[in-house]
Design a protein around this motif. Structure first.
Motif, PDB file in Angstrom:
ATOM      1  N   CYS A 184       1.171   2.572  -8.004  1.00 23.70           N
ATOM      2  CA  CYS A 184       0.480   2.342  -6.718  1.00 23.70           C
ATOM      3  C   CYS A 184      -0.914   2.905  -6.914  1.00 23.70           C
TER       4      CYS A 184
ATOM      5  N   TRP B 102      -1.402  -2.587  -7.462  1.00 21.09           N
ATOM      6  CA  TRP B 102      -0.148  -1.947  -7.771  1.00 21.09           C
ATOM      7  C   TRP B 102       0.166  -2.719  -8.736  1.00 21.09           C
TER       8      TRP B 102
ATOM      9  N   ILE C 279       2.661  -3.469   4.779  1.00 22.64           N
ATOM     10  CA  ILE C 279       3.509  -3.018   3.523  1.00 22.64           C
ATOM     11  C   ILE C 279       4.479  -3.854   3.270  1.00 22.64           C
ATOM     12  N   GLU C 280       4.952  -4.587   4.121  1.00 25.32           N
ATOM     13  CA  GLU C 280       5.997  -5.547   4.010  1.00 25.32           C
ATOM     14  C   GLU C 280       5.416  -6.846   3.078  1.00 25.32           C
TER      15      GLU C 280
ATOM     16  N   ALA D  14       5.030  -5.464  -0.643  1.00 21.05           N
ATOM     17  CA  ALA D  14       6.063  -5.680  -1.311  1.00 21.05           C
ATOM     18  C   ALA D  14       6.703  -7.292  -1.262  1.00 21.05           C
TER      19      ALA D  14
ATOM     20  N   SER E  80       3.266   6.119  -3.143  1.00 24.43           N
ATOM     21  CA  SER E  80       4.674   6.428  -3.445  1.00 24.43           C
ATOM     22  C   SER E  80       5.162   7.735  -2.885  1.00 24.43           C
TER      23      SER E  80
ATOM     24  N   CYS F 182       7.120   4.567   2.833  1.00 25.45           N
ATOM     25  CA  CYS F 182       6.504   3.105   2.239  1.00 25.45           C
ATOM     26  C   CYS F 182       7.450   2.869   0.913  1.00 25.45           C
ATOM     27  N   ARG F 183       8.133   4.043   0.520  1.00 34.76           N
ATOM     28  CA  ARG F 183       9.594   3.524  -0.567  1.00 34.76           C
ATOM     29  C   ARG F 183      10.383   2.937  -0.014  1.00 34.76           C
TER      30      ARG F 183
ATOM     31  N   THR G 177       9.434  -0.928   0.865  1.00 34.27           N
ATOM     32  CA  THR G 177       9.622  -1.630  -0.324  1.00 34.27           C
ATOM     33  C   THR G 177      10.872  -1.691  -0.870  1.00 34.27           C
TER      34      THR G 177
END
Length: 440
Positions: free
Chosen positions: A268, A272, A370-371, A374, A401, A406-407, A410
């Motif tokens: 990232c 990314w 974020i979605e 991902a 990360s 966030c992880r 994802t």
């Protein structure tokens, strides 16, 4: 048994900065340092002073050496590089020009003028060059840079004793030898990726002979030892090995144990970038992806795809929805967590401008971004899975990360577990592993 008194130094020579890590035999990071890259654009291209760059990195190595635990010794140095920065050097190994950055505007007209008269057009298509070199033809990398020099400064190209890149120049400064591994050579574009031989039609078009190019080896191969001058400058001894590294993402993959088909590294940064090992090189070519030699021929090749420039988008969104103080990133991800799966039905199109902030809806906007990122990863993964690859696990590296929220988001979207190992230090740790001669 591990010798806890032996250490290696890994360098991650990135686009905006160079990172270094002093790493123990068990891959524990003892110390880290960073120096920024300095560019100039007033010469008709984006470039940087390669000699000053090498001086800065040698200073970084000296700082890491000073952090050695008592009784410790550095046994080796290696670098992973965001390669593609073209450099000409004279017979004494001195740079003749600023290094051309891979971020230069594409020099396609110059490239076509140099290569097309002697190389059939069908051999210069993106797919033909991808099959040959691993990457599709691009005028912003050495193929374009060298064509520009051939047309505009032919005397420089003719008189250069060494045609190389900035990472190889650093290795030369350390050990007095010119060498390059097949992974780093991929964005150099002059190497046939499968055979490891320089591609003669390119060399002939440019008027370059093979003796001007670095010796080709494999990641982890011994290139040489620190010269007395370099050892003194680095604060190390002349028994310290200098080994060949790799392109930057394979370094992060090694540190993250992303080594087998079904593994995925999500790095990232500004974009990314996803790096995945695959046994069948042709699958990578058929998907029109970037190809890295990685652990071949005994092990996997690797493909790369990316969601472009989302790092900048996240930075803008964080300021827009979470403010500009030092706690803004944590606040942004906490907001995203509070919003819950689906972001209340809010959708963000990564190709469109970010929606204006709305005090009551900012949490959903944070989650939706974020979605959306991902989701782009998931869609690319599904296209690859349709060709027979099954992704089982992912590892995230880079700034975002570090945040478990966030992880978690994802992982929820892409549908496989997401791990965290070394974060922003992944490339440097991978380089430190190569500095031990580790190629697996």
């Amino acid at each position: 048994m591990m010798n806890n008194s032996l250490y290696t130094i890994g360098l991650d020579l990135g686009t905006s900065s160079a990172k270094g890590a002093l790493v123990a035999a068990d891959n524990t990071v003892i110390a880290e340092r960073t120096v920024k890259m300095n560019y100039r654009t007033d010469a008709g291209y984006t470039g940087f002073d390669a000699e000053a760059f090498a001086d800065d990195v040698i200073g970084l190595i000296r700082e890491l050496a000073a952090a050695l635990p008592e009784g410790g010794r550095v046994t080796g140095i290696a670098a992973v590089c965001a390669a593609g920065n073209t450099l000409l050097c004279d017979k004494d190994g001195k740079p003749m020009i600023d290094a051309f950055s891979w971020t230069c505007a594409p020099m396609m007209e110059e490239a076509e003028a140099v290569y097309y008269p002697t190389i059939p057009a069908e051999e210069m298509t993106r797919e033909a060059t991808r099959a040959r070199t691993g990457w599709g033809f691009s005028g912003s990398f050495p193929l374009g840079h060298l064509a520009y020099l051939k047309l505009n400064h032919p005397e420089l190209l003719a008189n250069a004793a060494y045609v190389t890149m900035s990472g190889e120049y650093l290795l030369y400064r350390l050990c007095g030898k010119w060498g390059i591994d097949r992974s780093t050579a991929t964005p150099f574009f002059l190497l046939e990726q499968e055979t490891g031989r320089w591609y003669k039609p390119y060399l002939d078009a440019l008027g370059i002979t093979e003796d001007k190019l670095p010796t080709v080896g494999r990641s982890g191969d011994l290139l040489g030892y620190l010269t007395p001058e370099a050892a003194e400058a680095c604060g190390l001894d002349t028994k310290c090995e200098v080994r060949l590294g790799s392109f930057d993402h394979p370094g992060g993959a090694r540190a993250s144990n992303v080594t087998e088909e079904g593994d995925l590294l999500v790095s990232c940064g500004t974009s990314w970038v996803c790096f995945f090992p695959v046994r069948n090189r042709q699958l990578i070519l058929d998907q029109k992806l970037l190809c890295d030699p990685y652990r071949s021929p005994e092990g996997c090749w690797a493909g790369m795809f990316s969601v472009a420039r989302v790092g900048e988008l996240i930075d803008r969104a964080v300021k827009l929805y979470a403010g500009e103080d030092d706690a803004r990133f944590d606040r942004f991800y906490n907001m995203a967590k509070e919003a819950g799966t689906g972001a209340g039905g809010v959708k963000i199109d990564l190709k469109e401008e970010l929606p204006a902030p709305d005090g009551k809806n900012n949490a959903n906007l944070a989650r939706a971004l974020i979605e959306a990122i991902a989701g782009e990863l998931r869609d690319s993964m599904r296209r690859i899975e349709a060709e027979g690859i099954t992704f089982r696990r992912a590892v995230m590296a880079g700034g975002p990360s570090r945040n478990p929220i966030c992880r978690d988001i994802t992982a929820e979207v892409i549908g496989i577990p997401v791990e965290y190992h070394y974060g922003v230090s992944s490339g440097a740790v991978g380089a430190a592993m190569l500095a031990r001669g580790t190629v697996s």
